[in-house]
Write an enzyme that holds these catalytic residues in place. Structure first.
Site, PDB file in Angstrom:
ATOM      1  N   ASP A  99       0.830  -0.800  -0.207  1.00  0.00           N
ATOM      2  CA  ASP A  99       0.040   0.061   0.194  1.00  0.00           C
ATOM      3  C   ASP A  99       0.358   1.055   0.157  1.00  0.00           C
ATOM      4  O   ASP A  99       1.649   1.567   0.733  1.00  0.00           O
ATOM      5  CB  ASP A  99      -0.468  -0.045   0.773  1.00  0.00           C
ATOM      6  CG  ASP A  99      -2.679  -0.420   1.210  1.00  0.00           C
ATOM      7  OD1 ASP A  99      -3.054  -0.444   1.745  1.00  0.00           O
ATOM      8  OD2 ASP A  99      -2.593   1.632   0.265  1.00  0.00           O
ATOM      9  N   ASP A 201      -3.053   4.780  -2.736  1.00  0.00           N
ATOM     10  CA  ASP A 201      -4.659   4.927  -1.470  1.00  0.00           C
ATOM     11  C   ASP A 201      -4.935   7.028  -2.296  1.00  0.00           C
ATOM     12  O   ASP A 201      -4.035   7.260  -2.141  1.00  0.00           O
ATOM     13  CB  ASP A 201      -4.098   5.174   0.162  1.00  0.00           C
ATOM     14  CG  ASP A 201      -5.043   6.151   1.035  1.00  0.00           C
ATOM     15  OD1 ASP A 201      -5.606   4.275   0.932  1.00  0.00           O
ATOM     16  OD2 ASP A 201      -4.560   6.561   0.911  1.00  0.00           O
ATOM     17  N   HIS A 330     -11.609  -2.886   3.945  1.00  0.00           N
ATOM     18  CA  HIS A 330     -11.226  -2.553   5.503  1.00  0.00           C
ATOM     19  C   HIS A 330     -12.142  -1.050   6.508  1.00  0.00           C
ATOM     20  O   HIS A 330     -12.114  -0.707   7.211  1.00  0.00           O
ATOM     21  CB  HIS A 330      -9.800  -2.462   5.938  1.00  0.00           C
ATOM     22  CG  HIS A 330      -9.464  -1.149   4.865  1.00  0.00           C
ATOM     23  ND1 HIS A 330      -9.027  -1.093   3.858  1.00  0.00           N
ATOM     24  CD2 HIS A 330      -8.356   0.079   5.457  1.00  0.00           C
ATOM     25  CE1 HIS A 330      -8.696   0.049   3.056  1.00  0.00           C
ATOM     26  NE2 HIS A 330      -8.075   0.585   3.764  1.00  0.00           N
ATOM     27  N   ASP A 331     -12.718  -0.278   5.216  1.00  0.00           N
ATOM     28  CA  ASP A 331     -13.314   0.582   5.083  1.00  0.00           C
ATOM     29  C   ASP A 331     -15.021   0.628   4.677  1.00  0.00           C
ATOM     30  O   ASP A 331     -15.568   1.182   5.163  1.00  0.00           O
ATOM     31  CB  ASP A 331     -13.185   1.732   3.923  1.00  0.00           C
ATOM     32  CG  ASP A 331     -12.030   1.769   3.362  1.00  0.00           C
ATOM     33  OD1 ASP A 331     -10.773   2.863   3.428  1.00  0.00           O
ATOM     34  OD2 ASP A 331     -10.516   2.227   5.058  1.00  0.00           O
TER      35      ASP A 331
HETATM   36  O1  TEU Z   1      -9.666   5.685   1.835  1.00  0.00           O
HETATM   37  C1  TEU Z   1     -10.608   6.212   1.506  1.00  0.00           C
HETATM   38  C2  TEU Z   1     -11.763   5.781   1.319  1.00  0.00           C
HETATM   39  O2  TEU Z   1     -12.425   6.747  -0.075  1.00  0.00           O
HETATM   40  C3  TEU Z   1     -12.321   6.260   2.174  1.00  0.00           C
HETATM   41  O3  TEU Z   1     -12.145   6.123   3.350  1.00  0.00           O
HETATM   42  C4  TEU Z   1     -13.608   6.893   2.720  1.00  0.00           C
HETATM   43  O4  TEU Z   1     -12.780   7.817   1.973  1.00  0.00           O
HETATM   44  C5  TEU Z   1     -14.502   7.069   3.653  1.00  0.00           C
HETATM   45  O5  TEU Z   1     -14.292   5.525   4.604  1.00  0.00           O
HETATM   46  C6  TEU Z   1     -15.615   8.282   4.262  1.00  0.00           C
HETATM   47  O6  TEU Z   1     -16.428   7.581   3.881  1.00  0.00           O
HETATM   48  C7  TEU Z   1      -8.314   5.428   2.142  1.00  0.00           C
HETATM   49  C8  TEU Z   1      -8.065   4.481   2.946  1.00  0.00           C
HETATM   50  O7  TEU Z   1      -8.681   2.346   2.724  1.00  0.00           O
HETATM   51  C9  TEU Z   1      -8.279   4.454   4.300  1.00  0.00           C
HETATM   52  O8  TEU Z   1      -8.357   3.338   4.923  1.00  0.00           O
HETATM   53  C10 TEU Z   1      -8.098   5.606   4.662  1.00  0.00           C
HETATM   54  O9  TEU Z   1      -8.488   5.960   5.855  1.00  0.00           O
HETATM   55  C11 TEU Z   1      -8.019   7.079   3.554  1.00  0.00           C
HETATM   56  O10 TEU Z   1      -7.910   6.538   2.488  1.00  0.00           O
HETATM   57  C12 TEU Z   1      -7.055   8.140   4.353  1.00  0.00           C
HETATM   58  O11 TEU Z   1      -5.612   7.124   4.285  1.00  0.00           O
END
Ligand code: TEU
Length: 563
Positions: A99, A201, A330-331
């Site tokens: 990543d 990312d 994970h999001d």
């Molecule tokens: O995710 C960005 C992203 O689009 C999601 O985090 C979404 O914006 C957020 O859940 C709000 O709805 C990436 C990574 O996957 C995430 O884990 C990080 O927190 C984020 O970027 C910042 O680096």
């Protein structure tokens, strides 16, 4: 023919290291823990492992706040552990994708610590600083993705700095060619260590409108994303990375595209553009967002889900782009809970979602726990949550007038922690994840839902994924078959075909707990070869023939091949 690239028939396994496997008793997963499980991952037929951030980080955003880009955080292990991981993967003919988080760095990064000391520090312009607005407040009305303003005031130098995510994640200034040179050096460092690819990312946020205008809400929700999503120089910046690193090292790359468009994703992933191998987009995971708003709830719109998946399949195919296919990461909350039945029909549902996704064109991603049917946890109270976005939003929702109970309910449904509980390896102490106290709770269903039980059961979700991943390696129609949606708005069924001159694949899935029947379009039926259809994969005991009308049990899903 670009469709020959090795990663077009691969499947990627996504590892969230903090929750994967702990070998120290610290309560968080580590690199040696991942090494212990490589044969488990290989057993699926996976040949690319995407390892999420293990760099030095204060862990405010679980590693997406990087404080040193070329060092391993001691919590995850050592650089020697990392080198051994690369070697162990190579032994198994597997590849490592890491990543890369370069839209922003942690405010603990030495660059930022230097930059904030004075306005003329040599690192000042590595970040985005602006004078206060006319009212003395933030320079404009942009909002952070984690809630609150996207600007933080720095007393020391009397200016604001941009933070599109957490206030401890300062956006890097890509207009500054020194920043772009630093990123190239970081990518070369890891490519020289033998990684085969990068996941970039929120890479489509790196080019901002240098005027930083207020957002009047006329286009997007008014939080500023109209002025930094797919920004004016984003393709130029990515082409530079491709020319200097991706192409010379022959890397596989995937761009995470936040709030993007089909047109941009075609440009980001068509081989002729020399940018990325493929892209993640999130439109199919917003069909349960009322008016695109994540922090409001509504049942998901099934027709919208099918329409978005189909539009992107057809659009990317016609445009020569390439999709990273995924239901989970994970999001996101677990798709098993979000779109299907994670209780009575848990196994059928998990297999149905897998068949439906893996029949599409693109490279599939399997997020840890998805392959064993992990559902969203049952949350008891807010003290169980860890995610900075969830904790921020719990407060913000109450400031917006929600009661604590209403705010907590929304967070339990939407929280990114839904998919961040530790992998349950077996039915032993702490599900075999740690000998210590886990950083986040273990799902209490681990005696029933764990990897060992899944590997030992030949009819498990794990083995269903293994069969799908194996099919992709050998079935050309999965890689380059034309996508055609078959159902016309059926209330419970999603049906599509993939076609080449030689082969036709038909995928039919029941997204409901009702027994339904589905009638194939007349122009499909009647051809003699339909009766010769071979049932490749199923998730029910019955093995239905492909017929004019197909009967589908709850969450039934079938894949037939006609040659
Ligand atoms: O995710 C960005 C992203 O689009 C999601 O985090 C979404 O914006 C957020 O859940 C709000 O709805 C990436 C990574 O996957 C995430 O884990 C990080 O927190 C984020 O970027 C910042 O680096």
């Amino acid at each position: 023919n670009p469709l020959q690239d090795w990663w077009r028939t691969s499947t990627v396994y996504q590892v969230y290291p903090k929750s994967f496997n702990d070998t120290t008793g610290r309560g968080t997963g580590d690199i040696r823990g991942l090494m212990e499980k490589l044969d488990y991952i290989k057993g699926l037929g996976i040949n690319i492992v995407w390892l999420q951030p293990v760099y030095v980080s204060p862990q405010n955003d679980n590693g997406y706040d990087v404080a040193e880009y070329c060092s391993i955080d001691p919590a995850f292990g050592t650089m020697e552990d990392f080198d051994e991981l690369v070697a162990e993967l190579k032994k198994r003919n597997m590849h490592l994708m890491i990543d890369i988080v370069v839209n922003h760095s942690s405010t603990e990064h030495p660059w930022f610590k230097e930059a904030r000391t004075s306005r003329d520090n040599r690192y000042r312009d590595y970040y985005i600083w602006r004078d206060p607005g006319t009212d003395g407040g933030p320079p404009n009305n942009w909002k952070s993705k984690f809630g609150g303003p996207a600007w933080q005031y720095d007393e020391g130098t009397g200016q604001y700095y941009l933070t599109l995510f957490d206030k401890t994640q300062a956006d890097l200034n890509w207009e500054n060619e020194k920043v772009r040179e630093e990123v190239v050096d970081i990518l070369r460092f890891w490519a020289d260590k033998g990684v085969s690819g990068f996941r970039m990312d929120v890479i489509n946020l790196i080019s901002k409108d240098p005027d930083f205008p207020d957002d009047d809400g006329s286009v997007s929700p008014g939080d500023g994303r109209k002025f930094y999503t797919d920004g004016p120089r984003v393709h130029e910046y990515i082409k530079e990375l491709n020319e200097k690193v991706f192409k010379p090292y022959n890397l596989v790359t995937v761009g995470e595209m936040s709030s993007t468009t089909l047109e941009h994703c075609i440009r980001y992933s068509n081989p002729k553009e020399n940018e990325f191998s493929m892209t993640f987009n999130f439109h199919h995971l917003k069909v349960d967002y009322p008016n695109g708003q994540k922090w409001e709830l509504k049942p998901y719109d099934f027709e919208e889900l099918k329409k978005v998946l189909s539009d992107w399949q057809t659009g990317m195919q016609q445009g020569g782009g390439w999709n990273a296919l995924f239901w989970n990461n994970h999001d996101q909350p677990r798709a098993l809970t979000r779109f299907t039945d994670d209780k009575e029909y848990r196994t059928e549902s998990a297999k149905m979602l897998a068949t439906t996704l893996h029949g599409l064109q693109g490279t599939p991603y399997v997020y840890q726990g998805e392959e064993i049917g992990m559902p969203d946890p049952k949350w008891n109270d807010m003290s169980e949550f860890r995610d900075i976005e969830s904790l921020n939003m719990y407060e913000i929702l109450q400031q917006q007038g929600k009661t604590p109970e209403e705010a907590a309910h929304i967070v339990t449904v939407r929280s990114r922690d839904n998919s961040r509980l530790p992998m349950p390896w077996n039915d032993g102490h702490q599900a075999g994840f740690t000998t210590g106290t886990p950083w986040i709770k273990i799902d209490e269903r681990y005696p029933l839902i764990n990897a060992q039980a899944q590997v030992e059961d030949p009819h498990s979700i794990y083995h269903h994924y293994r069969q799908l991943i194996e099919l992709r390696k050998n079935l050309r129609v999965l890689t380059d078959g034309e996508y055609v949606r078959l159902d016309q708005g059926h209330p419970e069924v999603y049906a599509y075909a993939r076609r080449t001159q030689e082969q036709t694949l038909i995928v039919i899935s029941n997204f409901s707990s009702r027994s339904v029947s589905y009638e194939l379009p007349p122009n499909m039926w009647g051809k003699p070869d339909m009766a010769s259809a071979q049932l490749l994969i199923r998730n029910t005991t019955e093995q239905p023939e492909l017929a004019e009308v197909v009967k589908l049990q709850p969450y039934a899903s079938y894949m037939w091949l006609i040659e």
